[in-house]
Enzyme design. Structure first.
Site, PDB file in Angstrom:
ATOM      1  N   LYS A   1       9.975  -6.054   4.333  1.00  0.00           N
ATOM      2  CA  LYS A   1       8.627  -6.240   4.857  1.00  0.00           C
ATOM      3  C   LYS A   1       8.058  -4.850   5.130  1.00  0.00           C
ATOM      4  O   LYS A   1       8.545  -4.126   5.997  1.00  0.00           O
ATOM      5  CB  LYS A   1       8.643  -7.079   6.139  1.00  0.00           C
ATOM      6  CG  LYS A   1       7.255  -7.332   6.730  1.00  0.00           C
ATOM      7  CD  LYS A   1       7.352  -8.185   7.988  1.00  0.00           C
ATOM      8  CE  LYS A   1       5.975  -8.422   8.609  1.00  0.00           C
ATOM      9  NZ  LYS A   1       6.069  -9.216   9.858  1.00  0.00           N
ATOM     10  N   TRP A   2       7.034  -4.467   4.374  1.00  0.00           N
ATOM     11  CA  TRP A   2       6.456  -3.120   4.404  1.00  0.00           C
ATOM     12  C   TRP A   2       5.161  -3.170   5.202  1.00  0.00           C
ATOM     13  O   TRP A   2       4.142  -3.646   4.741  1.00  0.00           O
ATOM     14  CB  TRP A   2       6.191  -2.661   2.972  1.00  0.00           C
ATOM     15  CG  TRP A   2       5.692  -1.269   2.795  1.00  0.00           C
ATOM     16  CD1 TRP A   2       4.506  -0.747   3.229  1.00  0.00           C
ATOM     17  CD2 TRP A   2       6.346  -0.205   2.085  1.00  0.00           C
ATOM     18  NE1 TRP A   2       4.379   0.566   2.847  1.00  0.00           N
ATOM     19  CE2 TRP A   2       5.494   0.927   2.138  1.00  0.00           C
ATOM     20  CE3 TRP A   2       7.556  -0.104   1.395  1.00  0.00           C
ATOM     21  CZ2 TRP A   2       5.838   2.141   1.532  1.00  0.00           C
ATOM     22  CZ3 TRP A   2       7.883   1.102   0.795  1.00  0.00           C
ATOM     23  CH2 TRP A   2       7.029   2.200   0.874  1.00  0.00           C
ATOM     24  N   ASP A   3       5.195  -2.641   6.429  1.00  0.00           N
ATOM     25  CA  ASP A   3       4.066  -2.773   7.349  1.00  0.00           C
ATOM     26  C   ASP A   3       3.229  -1.496   7.386  1.00  0.00           C
ATOM     27  O   ASP A   3       3.674  -0.416   6.984  1.00  0.00           O
ATOM     28  CB  ASP A   3       4.593  -3.105   8.750  1.00  0.00           C
ATOM     29  CG  ASP A   3       3.637  -3.991   9.539  1.00  0.00           C
ATOM     30  OD1 ASP A   3       2.453  -4.081   9.172  1.00  0.00           O
ATOM     31  OD2 ASP A   3       4.083  -4.592  10.537  1.00  0.00           O
ATOM     32  N   MET A   4       2.005  -1.618   7.884  1.00  0.00           N
ATOM     33  CA  MET A   4       1.085  -0.488   8.045  1.00  0.00           C
ATOM     34  C   MET A   4       0.081  -0.892   9.117  1.00  0.00           C
ATOM     35  O   MET A   4      -0.769  -1.727   8.895  1.00  0.00           O
ATOM     36  CB  MET A   4       0.389  -0.186   6.715  1.00  0.00           C
ATOM     37  CG  MET A   4      -0.434   1.107   6.698  1.00  0.00           C
ATOM     38  SD  MET A   4      -2.091   0.956   7.392  1.00  0.00           S
ATOM     39  CE  MET A   4      -2.956   0.162   6.066  1.00  0.00           C
ATOM     40  N   ASN A   5       0.183  -0.266  10.304  1.00  0.00           N
ATOM     41  CA  ASN A   5      -0.481  -0.817  11.477  1.00  0.00           C
ATOM     42  C   ASN A   5      -1.588   0.038  12.071  1.00  0.00           C
ATOM     43  O   ASN A   5      -1.844  -0.034  13.272  1.00  0.00           O
ATOM     44  CB  ASN A   5       0.565  -1.119  12.562  1.00  0.00           C
ATOM     45  CG  ASN A   5       1.287  -2.425  12.286  1.00  0.00           C
ATOM     46  OD1 ASN A   5       0.666  -3.449  12.024  1.00  0.00           O
ATOM     47  ND2 ASN A   5       2.606  -2.390  12.313  1.00  0.00           N
TER      48      ASN A   5
ATOM     49  N   ARG B   1      -2.003   2.047  18.087  1.00  0.00           N
ATOM     50  CA  ARG B   1      -0.642   1.530  18.287  1.00  0.00           C
ATOM     51  C   ARG B   1       0.345   2.679  18.522  1.00  0.00           C
ATOM     52  O   ARG B   1       1.479   2.646  18.068  1.00  0.00           O
ATOM     53  CB  ARG B   1      -0.189   0.667  17.116  1.00  0.00           C
ATOM     54  CG  ARG B   1       0.920  -0.327  17.474  1.00  0.00           C
ATOM     55  CD  ARG B   1       1.315  -1.207  16.303  1.00  0.00           C
ATOM     56  NE  ARG B   1       2.352  -2.156  16.681  1.00  0.00           N
ATOM     57  CZ  ARG B   1       3.581  -2.180  16.158  1.00  0.00           C
ATOM     58  NH1 ARG B   1       3.931  -1.323  15.237  1.00  0.00           N
ATOM     59  NH2 ARG B   1       4.465  -3.073  16.557  1.00  0.00           N
TER      60      ARG B   1
ATOM     61  N   CYS C   1       2.450  -5.800   4.381  1.00  0.00           N
ATOM     62  CA  CYS C   1       1.859  -6.241   5.648  1.00  0.00           C
ATOM     63  C   CYS C   1       1.022  -5.094   6.192  1.00  0.00           C
ATOM     64  O   CYS C   1       1.351  -3.927   5.996  1.00  0.00           O
ATOM     65  CB  CYS C   1       2.960  -6.623   6.637  1.00  0.00           C
ATOM     66  SG  CYS C   1       2.367  -7.124   8.272  1.00  0.00           S
TER      67      CYS C   1
ATOM     68  N   ASP D   1      -1.412 -11.900  11.040  1.00  0.00           N
ATOM     69  CA  ASP D   1      -0.583 -11.971  12.247  1.00  0.00           C
ATOM     70  C   ASP D   1      -0.867 -13.235  13.041  1.00  0.00           C
ATOM     71  O   ASP D   1      -0.086 -13.602  13.928  1.00  0.00           O
ATOM     72  CB  ASP D   1      -0.842 -10.752  13.136  1.00  0.00           C
ATOM     73  CG  ASP D   1      -0.053  -9.528  12.694  1.00  0.00           C
ATOM     74  OD1 ASP D   1       0.850  -9.670  11.845  1.00  0.00           O
ATOM     75  OD2 ASP D   1      -0.348  -8.421  13.190  1.00  0.00           O
TER      76      ASP D   1
END
Length: 731
Positions: free
Chosen positions: A476-480, A443, A526, A548
């Protein structure tokens, strides 16, 4: 007492309300497992283990040819002294060998449950709520000591295990393996269940019988992952949702893990679970210790559902923490699938205003508000407002939303950095990387090296600065992406194998400090949806974006599988637009709402595009969810029909005193010339009468559970029905 030591038999008996966990000391030295299951009184139980002569098994003492570590049901086995099965630990000595043998030294029984240094853990709210056995084993010649911790808690049929390994010698040791738990079962007549999948297809239920050899799951990704969840269970034959024996193992950890069931040559089964030994090394200098994560072991003789409800109650009330552990979660609208990166302050305010008209309580601004973030190629790490999109800054937008009578939430991805960012240009060595190797991107981003304290400090300070700048009540704590080129510029060569676990320790420190500094904020985890849906994260953030994939049909399997371990209060579940952005399926607003209301409810689409009819339906959904959300978020969940076994799915939620219930029925495809289904409910009081609020019809709890309810006719594909029951006094 919950933990009893019988000195005469040298047996430890851990008791919960309905279960017993017993082990003894073979020859006074080796902890051997005796029983885990239904509660027993524990008299004269030491003869449950009986050594017998086995071919090609070495002996501890030549005078006792039948006594071999290879057949001993050990509590924390090693390798190299006669046990050829999967070890729980491996310590490499200064001479390059790894032959160690831990034997019993002492034990203590403590009130309460001590915290684990630097790690998330189940907690007791008072000293009277738990007891902990600390068992000390030692190999004096190797300079290695292990302290095994066993905790039991009042009201929960769970045993919580971990290990702490200490170098007591004068030379360094290398830990090449340090698992949290090993447990030997006397036979292999079980089926194994696991939760497996991929991005957008997380935690599908997989069930298969044990066979000779190894079965298991793992993650080498630096995260618990979409592909596997840190959980497995053994089921006795014919175990189903509401009957039979289930033995669950769940790891409170968010990084790479391993969980295995090994059936040996004699038909016994060893289950092991902990940090994945693959790529793991930890240098222990003299006097230093290593603490493993804890594993939560749950037994139920009330089927898979009984096991699940124990996990649900424990994780909801004694793993999750903070204000929102018990408070109702707000109904939200998230702008991601409505705008992606293309928005300005006016567009955001328009969506928020449309949400307020429907009764929605919280607006969440997703990715794209910071740096120069017009797409996913730039700006991660630059946590300052993009004034092109928000010329008056974040405080102005927050105030505009709050004037509408809504709360405001914000998206972050703090663990990542874009190569095209001010942060990366200033600190190119702050990411995980290995010299002279490419820095693989996913990403279009790299992973910050959270094994470094200065990197953790940067995240804490930058995120805290944003949260302090305006009245923000949700994150909202994301990690992609997952880890590649796992190396740290700050660690010496002999400690590079520690990088991935040190990252997790750094992450837990960051989450602990930020969530403690902002206790009024509801944090949702997330990772590309459900890629880090694990008990470790739930300790800091009481809910997780489940997937998702927001398609109502796909969510049936995802949410059903997730519920095997995790409570509905931990699941973020939203209505999104159709055709669905992941599978391009169109389902009705009604079914999308019925599925989403089985978790923490919200919307993820452009509300300004709703027709008047859709607005009215959505407003009714929001009002109904507010009526039943405490039931969903705090009630006991019962699974009635499995999407993995047919065309229909059903589940229900029941409050603590069995005075209210919500049942959901979902049918994927219509069939020709079919009869109306009858649904049998669970968890009600057979002596109570319940009114179905939609119709006013009165039913006995016994009738609803034992005879069932004839469902109304449903026409077409993708149909659903929610049924809300309330107990009434008999006249």
């Amino acid at each position: 007492m919950s933990i009893i030591y019988d000195a005469e038999q040298q047996i430890f008996h851990l008791q919960t309300t309905n279960t017993s966990y017993l082990f003894g000391l073979a020859r006074g030295s080796y902890p051997v497992h005796l029983h885990w299951g239904r509660k027993i009184r524990g008299s004269a139980i030491s003869d449950l283990y009986g050594p017998g002569a086995m071919g090609f098994s070495s002996t501890v003492n030549p005078k006792e040819p039948a006594f071999s570590l290879d057949t001993l049901p050990q509590e924390y086995p090693g390798y190299g002294s006669g046990d050829f099965r999967e070890p729980a630990y491996e310590a490499e000595l200064i001479n390059g060998t790894s032959v160690t043998e831990l034997v019993y030294v002492s034990h203590s029984i403590l009130k309460g449950k001590p915290a684990l240094e630097g790690l998330p853990a189940v907690y007791a709210e008072s000293g009277d709520e738990a007891e902990t056995l600390q068992l000390v084993l030692e190999d004096a010649a190797a300079g290695l000591r292990a302290e095994l911790s066993y905790s039991v808690m009042s009201g929960f049929d769970a045993v919580i295990r971990s290990a702490r390994l200490t170098n007591t010698g004068s030379s360094p040791l290398k830990l090449n393996r340090a698992l949290s738990v090993a447990l030997d079962f006397p036979h292999a007549n079980y089926e194994l269940i696991q939760l497996s999948g991929s991005w957008a297809r997380e935690r599908h239920l997989v069930r298969a019988p044990l066979h000779n050899g190894r079965q298991g799951i793992d993650s080498k990704r630096g995260a618990s992952s979409h592909q596997q969840n840190p959980f497995l269970a053994l089921l006795a034959p014919q175990t189903v949702e509401d009957s039979g024996e289930a033995y669950g193992f769940s790891l409170v950890y968010s990084g790479s893990f391993s969980a295995n069931a090994d059936v040996d040559q004699y038909g016994t089964t060893r289950v092991t679970m902990g940090i994945n030994p693959f790529g793991f090394r930890w240098l222990l200098a003299p006097g230093e210790s290593f603490q493993t994560p804890e594993a939560v072991l749950v037994y139920s003789d009330q089927g898979i559902g009984g096991m699940s409800r124990i996990y649900h109650r424990l994780y909801r009330t004694r793993l999750a923490r903070g204000l929102y552990r018990d408070e109702p979660r707000p109904v939200l609208i998230n702008n991601w699938e409505a705008t992606y990166f293309n928005f300005d302050a006016d567009k955001i305010e328009d969506i928020a205003r449309a949400g307020k008209a429907l009764g929605i309580e919280l607006f969440v601004l997703d990715d794209g508000w910071f740096g120069r973030r017009d797409d996913d190629t730039t700006s991660l790490g630059d946590w300052f407002v993009d004034t092109r999109k928000l010329p008056q800054g974040l405080p102005d937008l927050v105030e505009r939303v709050r004037r509408l009578g809504m709360q405001f939430g914000l998206w972050f991805e703090p663990e990542m950095v874009s190569p095209d960012s001010e942060l990366y240009r200033a600190h190119p060595d702050w990411c995980l990387h290995v010299p002279d190797r490419r820095r693989s991107q996913a990403r279009n981003q790299l992973i910050l090296d959270l094994s470094r304290p200065e990197v953790c400090d940067y995240i804490i300070n930058s995120v805290s600065s944003v949260l302090a700048s305006a009245p923000i009540t949700y994150v909202k704590w994301d990690m992609n992406r997952h880890m590649t080129e796992i190396g740290s510029a700050a660690l010496p060569p002999e400690r590079q194998g520690e990088t991935a676990h040190r990252y997790m320790l750094g992450l837990y420190r960051v989450m602990e400090e930020i969530t403690s500094k902002f206790p009024h904020v509801l944090f949702e985890s997330c990772s590309g949806g459900g890629g880090r849906f694990d008990p470790g994260i739930l300790h800091y953030m009481p809910q997780t974006w489940t997937s998702d994939d927001t398609d109502a049909v796909e969510r049936l399997k995802i949410q059903y599988g997730t519920s095997i371990v995790y409570p509905a209060s931990s699941m973020g579940s939203h209505i999104s637009a159709v055709p669905n952005h992941q599978v391009h399926r169109s389902t009705s607003l009604s079914m999308r709402g019925d599925v989403a209301m089985s978790g923490n409810f919200g919307y993820e689409l452009d509300l300004t595009l709703f027709t008047p009819e859709e607005q009215a339906e959505a407003a009714a959904q929001v009002a109904f969810y507010k009526e039943i959300r405490s039931l969903v978020q705090q009630g006991d969940m019962y699974r009635l029909l499995s999407p993995f076994e047919g065309n229909e799915t059903a589940w229900m939620f029941v409050d603590a005193d069995r005075s209210e219930a919500l049942a959901g029925y979902f049918r994927v495809l219509a069939g020709p010339n079919t009869s109306r289904p009858r649904l049998r409910l669970q968890g009600l009081d057979p002596e109570k009468d319940y009114v179905l609020k939609e119709t006013g019809t009165l039913y006995g709890g016994d009738r609803l559970m034992y005879a069932g309810l004839l469902l109304p006719e449903l026409h077409g594909d993708f149909q659903s029905k929610l049924l809300h029951f309330v107990a009434v006094d008999r006249e």
